[in-house]
Design a protein around this motif. Structure first.
Motif, PDB file in Angstrom:
ATOM      1  N   ASP A  98     -18.212   1.384  19.265  1.00 29.34           N
ATOM      2  CA  ASP A  98     -18.183   2.824  18.991  1.00 29.34           C
ATOM      3  C   ASP A  98     -17.924   3.630  20.257  1.00 29.34           C
ATOM      4  OD1 ASP A  98     -18.554   2.640  16.306  1.00 29.34           O
ATOM      5  OD2 ASP A  98     -20.727   2.842  16.368  1.00 29.34           O
ATOM      6  N   LEU A 101     -14.196   3.493  20.688  1.00 32.66           N
ATOM      7  CA  LEU A 101     -13.534   4.379  19.722  1.00 32.66           C
ATOM      8  C   LEU A 101     -13.746   5.842  20.102  1.00 32.66           C
ATOM      9  CD1 LEU A 101     -14.471   2.372  16.505  1.00 32.66           C
ATOM     10  CD2 LEU A 101     -12.155   2.708  17.392  1.00 32.66           C
TER      11      LEU A 101
ATOM     12  N   ARG B  86      -6.236   0.849   9.479  1.00 34.51           N
ATOM     13  CA  ARG B  86      -7.462   1.285  10.162  1.00 34.51           C
ATOM     14  C   ARG B  86      -8.543   0.204  10.183  1.00 34.51           C
ATOM     15  NH1 ARG B  86      -6.053   5.875   8.010  1.00 34.51           N
ATOM     16  NH2 ARG B  86      -5.552   7.524   9.504  1.00 34.51           N
ATOM     17  N   ARG B  90     -10.050  -1.346  13.653  1.00 31.42           N
ATOM     18  CA  ARG B  90     -11.465  -1.331  14.039  1.00 31.42           C
ATOM     19  C   ARG B  90     -12.013  -2.744  14.207  1.00 31.42           C
ATOM     20  NH1 ARG B  90     -14.265   3.689  13.287  1.00 31.42           N
ATOM     21  NH2 ARG B  90     -12.633   5.243  13.147  1.00 31.42           N
TER      22      ARG B  90
END
Lengths: 120, 120
Positions: A98, A101, B86, B90
């Protein structure tokens, strides 16, 4: 990712007085900063590129592909910031997708704004 | 990270003829692309923002913070590209920190070039 929360008990915290230059273009670059308190303006040859407040980051480009600053950062108000070196940056990227990202989202936003300026 | 090697046996591969528009500004954005063969130009309101060849990526900004394209991508030569949605994006970020660092490096380079253009 809540950057303020993540870096709230970070060991390496630095302070910059109002109007002080935190770093300048072509300075040697060893740290990214996460603003805990205050406001920072980023400029390039005197042209404003953006400003960041609490929870915002700056200096992250040097973590990735350069040892020299590509812009100048100035404290608009007294600033307290968590300081992150390259080793810690890579460690957090590895431990916490995270965070990666989040950094990408910040860069994507900056690129979107820059592209809009370029395209007029 | 060697993107060509990583995506060499990717399942979802698409082809675009020379001069075809791969996507346009404000199009719905569901994929990032890794060029396996060919060349792609990226423009915004007709202004060139850059070009990518084998191993290069484009469309990555939509993976991160938007469902709409911020630029137009056109095949300058016949293009073969790995298509990444996506969820896969991820997943790769989580599994492979080097991929995250590579995407950040690409974005940092683009931002550096854009900032230089803006500052004149």
């Amino acid at each position: 990712m809540d950057m303020l929360n993540y870096f709230s008990d970070w060991d390496d915290v630095v302070e910059f007085p109002k109007k002080s230059r935190i770093f300048g273009e072509m300075d040697r670059a060893d740290y990214m900063y996460v603003i805990i308190e205050g406001e920072v303006e980023v400029t390039l040859r005197g042209e404003p590129l953006g400003a960041e407040i609490e929870g915002g980051i700056f200096g992250e480009m040097a973590m990735i592909n350069s040892a020299l600053r590509s812009a100048t950062a100035t404290a608009l108000r007294p600033v307290r910031a968590a300081r992150v070196d390259r080793d810690n940056f890579r460690r957090i990227v590895k431990d916490n997708p995270d965070f990666a990202l989040h950094i990408m989202a910040v860069m994507a936003n900056r690129l979107r704004v820059a592209d809009q300026v370029i395209a007029g």
